[in-house]
Write a protein that holds these residues in place. Structure first.
Motif, PDB file in Angstrom:
ATOM      1  N   ALA A  69     101.569  99.741 107.705  1.00 13.55           N
ATOM      2  CA  ALA A  69     101.328  98.939 106.505  1.00 13.55           C
ATOM      3  C   ALA A  69      99.851  99.001 106.115  1.00 13.55           C
ATOM      4  O   ALA A  69      98.982  99.344 106.924  1.00 13.55           O
ATOM      5  CB  ALA A  69     101.738  97.502 106.752  1.00 13.55           C
ATOM      6  N   THR A  70      99.570  98.659 104.885  1.00 12.00           N
ATOM      7  CA  THR A  70      98.195  98.591 104.386  1.00 12.00           C
ATOM      8  C   THR A  70      97.967  97.251 103.696  1.00 12.00           C
ATOM      9  O   THR A  70      98.914  96.582 103.269  1.00 12.00           O
ATOM     10  CB  THR A  70      97.894  99.722 103.393  1.00 12.00           C
ATOM     11  N   ALA A  71      96.705  96.871 103.603  1.00 11.63           N
ATOM     12  CA  ALA A  71      96.329  95.656 102.885  1.00 11.63           C
ATOM     13  C   ALA A  71      94.904  95.823 102.377  1.00 11.63           C
ATOM     14  O   ALA A  71      94.165  96.694 102.844  1.00 11.63           O
ATOM     15  CB  ALA A  71      96.446  94.430 103.787  1.00 11.63           C
ATOM     16  N   GLN A  72      94.551  94.987 101.421  1.00 16.67           N
ATOM     17  CA  GLN A  72      93.210  95.018 100.841  1.00 16.67           C
ATOM     18  C   GLN A  72      92.655  93.604 100.754  1.00 16.67           C
ATOM     19  O   GLN A  72      93.399  92.649 100.473  1.00 16.67           O
ATOM     20  CB  GLN A  72      93.233  95.628  99.435  1.00 16.67           C
ATOM     21  N   VAL A  73      91.379  93.475 100.993  1.00 13.16           N
ATOM     22  CA  VAL A  73      90.679  92.214 100.790  1.00 13.16           C
ATOM     23  C   VAL A  73      89.567  92.473  99.774  1.00 13.16           C
ATOM     24  O   VAL A  73      88.754  93.380  99.966  1.00 13.16           O
ATOM     25  CB  VAL A  73      90.089  91.673 102.099  1.00 13.16           C
ATOM     26  N   VAL A  74      89.565  91.698  98.700  1.00 13.36           N
ATOM     27  CA  VAL A  74      88.556  91.849  97.660  1.00 13.36           C
ATOM     28  C   VAL A  74      87.692  90.594  97.651  1.00 13.36           C
ATOM     29  O   VAL A  74      88.205  89.484  97.490  1.00 13.36           O
ATOM     30  CB  VAL A  74      89.195  92.057  96.274  1.00 13.36           C
ATOM     31  N   GLY A 113      77.077  95.345  92.776  1.00 10.78           N
ATOM     32  CA  GLY A 113      76.847  94.677  94.049  1.00 10.78           C
ATOM     33  C   GLY A 113      77.509  93.332  94.220  1.00 10.78           C
ATOM     34  O   GLY A 113      77.357  92.693  95.264  1.00 10.78           O
ATOM     35  N   ASP A 114      78.272  92.857  93.217  1.00 15.75           N
ATOM     36  CA  ASP A 114      78.862  91.520  93.347  1.00 15.75           C
ATOM     37  C   ASP A 114      80.296  91.536  93.867  1.00 15.75           C
ATOM     38  O   ASP A 114      80.934  90.492  93.975  1.00 15.75           O
ATOM     39  CB  ASP A 114      78.798  90.782  92.002  1.00 15.75           C
ATOM     40  N   THR A 115      80.828  92.696  94.185  1.00 15.42           N
ATOM     41  CA  THR A 115      82.212  92.811  94.652  1.00 15.42           C
ATOM     42  C   THR A 115      82.282  93.806  95.811  1.00 15.42           C
ATOM     43  O   THR A 115      81.583  94.827  95.809  1.00 15.42           O
ATOM     44  CB  THR A 115      83.141  93.297  93.522  1.00 15.42           C
ATOM     45  N   ALA A 116      83.131  93.489  96.785  1.00 14.03           N
ATOM     46  CA  ALA A 116      83.364  94.387  97.919  1.00 14.03           C
ATOM     47  C   ALA A 116      84.859  94.542  98.125  1.00 14.03           C
ATOM     48  O   ALA A 116      85.611  93.556  98.083  1.00 14.03           O
ATOM     49  CB  ALA A 116      82.719  93.846  99.188  1.00 14.03           C
ATOM     50  N   LEU A 117      85.281  95.780  98.337  1.00 13.80           N
ATOM     51  CA  LEU A 117      86.683  96.093  98.606  1.00 13.80           C
ATOM     52  C   LEU A 117      86.798  96.562 100.053  1.00 13.80           C
ATOM     53  O   LEU A 117      86.192  97.562 100.441  1.00 13.80           O
ATOM     54  CB  LEU A 117      87.182  97.180  97.648  1.00 13.80           C
ATOM     55  N   VAL A 118      87.586  95.832 100.832  1.00  7.32           N
ATOM     56  CA  VAL A 118      87.803  96.171 102.237  1.00  7.32           C
ATOM     57  C   VAL A 118      89.268  96.567 102.410  1.00  7.32           C
ATOM     58  O   VAL A 118      90.166  95.728 102.240  1.00  7.32           O
ATOM     59  CB  VAL A 118      87.454  94.997 103.170  1.00  7.32           C
ATOM     60  N   ALA A 119      89.504  97.834 102.723  1.00  7.97           N
ATOM     61  CA  ALA A 119      90.867  98.326 102.952  1.00  7.97           C
ATOM     62  C   ALA A 119      91.143  98.353 104.446  1.00  7.97           C
ATOM     63  O   ALA A 119      90.240  98.591 105.260  1.00  7.97           O
ATOM     64  CB  ALA A 119      91.032  99.721 102.356  1.00  7.97           C
ATOM     65  N   MET A 120      92.392  98.118 104.822  1.00  3.25           N
ATOM     66  CA  MET A 120      92.758  98.060 106.241  1.00  3.25           C
ATOM     67  C   MET A 120      94.144  98.653 106.453  1.00  3.25           C
ATOM     68  O   MET A 120      94.975  98.682 105.541  1.00  3.25           O
ATOM     69  CB  MET A 120      92.696  96.620 106.742  1.00  3.25           C
ATOM     70  N   GLU A 121      94.366  99.119 107.678  1.00  9.70           N
ATOM     71  CA  GLU A 121      95.645  99.720 108.032  1.00  9.70           C
ATOM     72  C   GLU A 121      96.197  99.048 109.288  1.00  9.70           C
ATOM     73  O   GLU A 121      95.443  98.587 110.150  1.00  9.70           O
ATOM     74  CB  GLU A 121      95.484 101.222 108.277  1.00  9.70           C
ATOM     75  N   TYR A 122      97.533  99.015 109.373  1.00  9.53           N
ATOM     76  CA  TYR A 122      98.221  98.456 110.537  1.00  9.53           C
ATOM     77  C   TYR A 122      98.898  99.588 111.302  1.00  9.53           C
ATOM     78  O   TYR A 122      99.163 100.671 110.749  1.00  9.53           O
ATOM     79  CB  TYR A 122      99.269  97.438 110.093  1.00  9.53           C
ATOM     80  N   ASP A 123      99.222  99.295 112.559  1.00  6.77           N
ATOM     81  CA  ASP A 123      99.897 100.305 113.371  1.00  6.77           C
ATOM     82  C   ASP A 123     101.417 100.198 113.314  1.00  6.77           C
ATOM     83  O   ASP A 123     102.123 100.930 114.017  1.00  6.77           O
ATOM     84  CB  ASP A 123      99.421 100.237 114.831  1.00  6.77           C
TER      85      ASP A 123
END
Length: 712
Positions: A69-74, A113-123
């Protein structure tokens, strides 16, 4: 079947508490069994035949903990200030500590510089029981809580959060049930008679719900399957009970005792209910041909609900009718205040249509074709963050990503290169040269060196109509051994697959239903005509969906703030369900028309009298079905909105334009030809009779047989 149903009606009406007690015990046992042996609902998104599936399998095989699975945190500063790197580092560390998280990418900072996108993956995939529902969503909420406490906006997007935020609330369905009760009170003029169909449907649905949970313990059942099963089960359950109660009250009004009225209602209307449910089950079987595992579970779960409410209708209705006695009759009838009978409105309407059948048929046909015309431009696409409600976190994350990084950042492509067949650097250069690709990452080769992976970002969002062409263009340009995968290419493949499978489902459902109707009504014309009319009303409902959702005309009234494509799940799912439900009404109406035709031989008069006899009950049943479906259209999930609204529109068209105009007009035009059946086919075609007129001699014979059985 006639004798079995007659005996069943009499015996359950004679011993109502036995039947009621048995059903209460059945509900208790079903829920206990569901609690002990039932499973949890989760989706199977692996699609055999989808090109993108090949890339997913390669990732699972060669990338440690890949293909999950994938997810994003903004994270966004509403004041426009530059984000604090220390806070982002702490966020990344908290995300890495979540169970099953295999990799968290470094924050991607926006140009200002006012926004950050953090992408993540699950096993593990999103269907894993450790990620389903709150188990997967709550850890993400806990991880971003300190960021929100610091005054920053933090939204969750991507694959995993989208599943949790689309859960059902149930308020719309409750409103639909209350509205259905009001319609029943108006139709029957008796609170007891009104509450009976609703109680029967809910009792049967309770057992059906437990049955679906037990099914989940034996196989993968989609998280949306219980919703579809509840929607259809509640609607048909009330309809079946309504038809039986109406027929029972009709016999009571003729002065028959409760037990005899129950037996006759079962032997006539009960037979129609049985065969109407068969048409629904046949349509549900067609879902398995849709090509996706999720469709099969929709069919199985909904079939369990339909069978459960059918069993409740055939046993609980006569039992409760026997218990209620004359309280089912309107109060004015019980008190002897009998009004002079008036010609029913439906009969007067049918007479007008029959007098001018050509004009009526043409007007109805043109109207349906106009509504269906937008289908020619219908574009389907599975649900993603852009179609979520504006108040949801996934939608706000989607909008932030689009505003800060470009629309394509919401649907990047994953390119998987077999290093034995192609050079990753050359492939990356080829993909980067595509006019609608705005950027690619450097290829990363797996530890074993078998594959190399990089990300390509398109210039537009996943729901853009150019996506299909871009995916096809990249696949055509890259050499053998290169796969284009990721959620957006996967969705594109699903659209193509479902478009091809739709006609297979349509052919199966229409063909088998036409054959069944031919067996029931001994006619070639009637079933073919019924199938064409059902297809017209369904196509018209699709046209309305295109106008409301894809064109955005009035979508705000349903909580959709911008134009969205029609969900890819809708065409096949709605067709299979609606075709079966439409055939329900066809069986109810044609049974009474044929009954009158066999008794009188009057082709036109039988249409008027048949419509008069069933018009009220069919209209009430359709109105109930509509309010139940509209209740589901109030849910936050856009797919459920489209499902409920589309089905409600189709039922409205079927109960008005088709049943009240096209059926009487065409039957008047065809006259005796309605019941034409070649002699050779008549000899070879098995005979199945739906509701028909029974002579007094046969009722006496059945009554005597029942008395003998009781004596023994």
């Amino acid at each position: 079947m006639n004798r079995i149903l007659y005996r069943l009606g009499r015996s359950t009406a004679a011993h109502p508490w036995r039947t009621i007690s048995a059903w209460i015990a059945a509900v208790v046992v079903a829920f206990v069994a569901a609690g002990a042996f039932g499973g949890t609902f989760h989706d199977d998104y692996d699609v055999e035949g989808a090109r993108a599936q090949v890339g997913v399998e390669q990732l699972r095989a060669h990338v440690p903990d890949g293909g999950g699975a994938t997810a994003q945190v903004v994270v966004h500063d509403r004041g426009g200030d530059t984000l604090d790197a220390t806070q982002l580092t702490a966020l990344v560390e908290r995300l890495r500590g979540i169970d099953h998280v295999s990799y968290v990418y470094p924050p991607r900072i926006s140009a200002d510089g006012d926004t950050a996108l953090v992408a993540m993956e699950y096993d593990v995939p999103t269907t894993d029981e450790d990620l389903v529902g709150a188990q997967g969503y709550d850890p993400l909420e806990d991880a971003v809580a300190p960021v929100r406490d610091a005054g920053l906006q933090a939204e969750l997007g991507g694959e995993l959060p989208s599943q949790t935020e689309s859960t059902m609330k149930g308020t719309g369905e409750l409103a639909g049930v209350i509205a259905a009760l009001v319609i029943l009170i108006v139709a029957f003029g008796s609170v007891v008679a009104a509450g009976l169909p609703l109680a029967v449907a809910l009792m049967g649905l309770g057992v059906g719900t437990a049955g679906v949970t037990l099914l989940a313990g034996a196989m993968d059942v989609s998280t949306a399957a219980p919703t579809v099963a509840t929607m259809v089960g509640l609607g048909v359950g009330i309809d079946y009970a309504l038809l039986l109660v109406t027929r029972h009250v009709e016999f009571l009004g003729q002065g028959l005792p409760e037990q005899e009225a129950a037996g006759r209602a079962m032997a006539t209307a009960g037979r129609s209910v049985v065969f109407a449910s068969v048409t629904v089950l046949i349509s549900l079987l067609g879902l398995k041909l849709g090509g996706l595992p999720v469709y099969a579970t929709f069919g199985y779960a909904t079939a369990i609900a339909v069978v459960s409410v059918l069993a409740a209708a055939l046993t609980l209705v006569p039992a409760l009718c026997g218990l209620a006695g004359n309280r089912l009759l309107p109060r004015r009838t019980r008190k002897g205040r009998i009004r002079a009978e008036k010609t029913p409105l439906t009969a007067r309407w049918a007479r007008r249509v029959v007098r001018r059948p050509v004009a009526a048929a043409l007007a109805a046909l043109v109207f349906l074709l106009l509504l269906a015309a937008p289908v020619l431009g219908m574009r389907t696409w599975p649900q993603d963050g852009s179609s979520a409600g504006p108040e949801t976190s996934q939608r706000q994350a989607y909008d932030l990503i689009e505003a800060e990084y470009g629309a394509g950042a919401n649907g990047p492509f994953t390119i998987v290169v077999d290093t034995a067949q192609a050079d990753p650097a050359a492939v990356a250069a080829t993909v980067a040269a595509e006019p609608d690709i705005v950027g690619v990452t450097d290829p990363v080769t797996t530890p074993g060196g078998a594959i190399s992976v990089f990300i390509a970002e398109p210039a537009y969002g996943p729901t853009d109509e150019r996506i299909d062409g871009l995916v096809a263009a990249i696949r055509a340009d890259v050499p053998e051994g290169v796969e284009v995968t990721g959620q957006t290419p996967f969705f594109s493949d699903i659209v193509d697959l479902l478009d091809a499978r739709l006609w297979l489902v349509v052919s199966f459902v229409v063909g088998v239903s036409v054959l069944l109707l031919a067996m029931m009504f001994r006619s070639v014309v009637v079933p073919v005509k019924a199938a064409v009319m059902n297809l017209l009303s369904i196509a018209a409902s699709y046209g309305v969906l295109v106008v409301i959702f894809q064109w955005g005309w009035g979508g705000s009234a349903l909580g959709v703030d911008h134009a969205v494509p029609v969900s890819s799940w809708i065409p096949i799912l709605n067709f299979a369900i609606l075709f079966g439900l439409s055939m329900d009404y066809e069986v109810f109406l044609l049974s009474r028309i044929r009954e009158d035709w066999l008794r009188t031989g009057d082709a036109r008069g039988s249409v008027e009298r048949g419509l008069a006899a069933t018009g009220r009950v069919i209209s009430s049943a359709a109105a109930i079905m509509v309010v139940v479906f509209l209740g589901f259209s109030t849910e936050a999930d856009t797919v459920v909105k489209q499902l409920g609204f589309g089905m409600a529109i189709a039922i409205v068209l079927d109960a008005t334009v088709v049943r009240m105009v096209l059926v009487p007009a065409t039957m008047a035009l065809l006259g005796r030809w309605n019941w034409w059946l070649p002699a050779w086919l008549d000899r070879r075609l098995p005979s199945i009779e739906a509701e028909r007129h029974e002579s007094d001699e046969l009722w006496a014979e059945l009554d005597a047989t029942e008395s003998e059985a009781v004596g023994r």
